[in-house]
Enzyme design. Structure first.
Site, PDB file in Angstrom:
ATOM      1  N   HIS A 176      -0.908  11.503   2.700  1.00 23.25           N
ATOM      2  CA  HIS A 176      -0.972  12.478   1.603  1.00 23.25           C
ATOM      3  C   HIS A 176      -2.404  12.907   1.357  1.00 23.25           C
ATOM      4  CE1 HIS A 176      -1.239   8.455  -0.228  1.00 23.25           C
ATOM      5  NE2 HIS A 176      -2.041   9.006  -1.143  1.00 23.25           N
TER       6      HIS A 176
ATOM      7  N   HIS B  45      -4.709  14.551  -1.699  1.00 26.84           N
ATOM      8  CA  HIS B  45      -4.849  14.897  -3.115  1.00 26.84           C
ATOM      9  C   HIS B  45      -5.575  16.238  -3.195  1.00 26.84           C
ATOM     10  CE1 HIS B  45      -4.273  10.654  -4.669  1.00 26.84           C
ATOM     11  NE2 HIS B  45      -4.575  10.405  -3.404  1.00 26.84           N
TER      12      HIS B  45
HETATM   13  P1  AMP Z   1      -3.519   6.686  -2.830  1.00 29.75           P
HETATM   14  O1  AMP Z   1      -2.558   6.072  -1.841  1.00 29.75           O
HETATM   15  O2  AMP Z   1      -4.682   5.792  -3.151  1.00 29.75           O
HETATM   16  O3  AMP Z   1      -3.973   8.062  -2.423  1.00 29.75           O
HETATM   17  O4  AMP Z   1      -2.789   6.804  -4.231  1.00 29.75           O
HETATM   18  C1  AMP Z   1      -1.449   7.200  -4.355  1.00 29.75           C
HETATM   19  C2  AMP Z   1      -1.333   8.293  -5.387  1.00 29.75           C
HETATM   20  O5  AMP Z   1       0.048   8.527  -5.564  1.00 29.75           O
HETATM   21  C3  AMP Z   1      -1.919   7.990  -6.774  1.00 29.75           C
HETATM   22  O6  AMP Z   1      -2.759   9.069  -7.166  1.00 29.75           O
HETATM   23  C4  AMP Z   1      -0.694   7.872  -7.669  1.00 29.75           C
HETATM   24  O7  AMP Z   1      -0.928   8.342  -8.966  1.00 29.75           O
HETATM   25  C5  AMP Z   1       0.315   8.732  -6.932  1.00 29.75           C
HETATM   26  N1  AMP Z   1       1.707   8.346  -7.153  1.00 29.75           N
HETATM   27  C6  AMP Z   1       2.257   7.110  -7.043  1.00 29.75           C
HETATM   28  N2  AMP Z   1       3.579   7.152  -7.286  1.00 29.75           N
HETATM   29  C7  AMP Z   1       3.885   8.451  -7.529  1.00 29.75           C
HETATM   30  C8  AMP Z   1       5.094   9.139  -7.843  1.00 29.75           C
HETATM   31  N3  AMP Z   1       6.250   8.499  -7.962  1.00 29.75           N
HETATM   32  N4  AMP Z   1       5.027  10.478  -8.056  1.00 29.75           N
HETATM   33  C9  AMP Z   1       3.862  11.137  -7.957  1.00 29.75           C
HETATM   34  N5  AMP Z   1       2.682  10.544  -7.652  1.00 29.75           N
HETATM   35  C10 AMP Z   1       2.686   9.213  -7.446  1.00 29.75           C
END
Ligand code: AMP
Length: 138
Positions: free
Chosen positions: A102, A104
């Site tokens: 993913h 951001h």
């Molecule tokens: P990272 O793997 O460090 O990039 O972080 C995962 C990101 O996914 C974080 O910013 C969380 O806030 C986001 N996140 C986790 N669960 C969900 C969800 N169910 N829906 C939307 N965003 C999520």
């Protein structure tokens, strides 16, 4: 490391858990981050399985980055932003918490700091922000 088909973003893709969806095409899917570090913070993912940048195919990377660019323009327009930040983490030591590739995408304004990580969104505000981005996508 193997891909875990039960990671939370795989469940979102299968419709098993809800999300505030912004956009999808044949190869990619976009939704609001539930712990937004800036208003309009969203996540761009490929629809097919890969843990992160390290095991992604060139086709997954190019489709996802194409959508990242599209969302960058949309969030800047929606929030009248001066810039856009793109973040992407690989494996736990690289800051990754959810193991489905993913990116951001965060609109940024001069002098406005990011919120601290781990702050849960107000869901009605998240929907309002999503509406603005959907409108900007046209
Ligand atoms: P990272 O793997 O460090 O990039 O972080 C995962 C990101 O996914 C974080 O910013 C969380 O806030 C986001 N996140 C986790 N669960 C969900 C969800 N169910 N829906 C939307 N965003 C999520």
């Amino acid at each position: 490391m193997a891909y875990d088909k039960d990671n939370i973003f795989a469940k979102i893709l299968r419709g098993e858990i809800p999300c505030e969806k912004l956009y999808e095409d044949e190869d990619t899917f976009v939704f609001m981050d539930i712990m937004p570090r800036a208003d309009g913070h969203c996540l761009v993912i490929p629809k097919t399985a890969c843990r992160n940048m390290l095991d992604a195919t060139p086709a997954q990377l190019s489709a996802t980055l194409k959508t990242v660019q599209r969302m960058g323009h949309a969030v800047m327009k929606a929030f009248d932003a001066e810039g856009v930040m793109v973040q992407q983490f690989n494996e736990a030591a690289g800051g990754q918490e959810v193991f489905h590739l993913h990116y951001h995408v965060l609109p940024r304004h001069d002098g406005i700091k990011l919120r601290p990580p781990g702050t849960m969104a107000d869901f009605s505000e998240l929907k309002d922000h999503a509406d603005k981005i959907r409108a900007a996508l046209g």
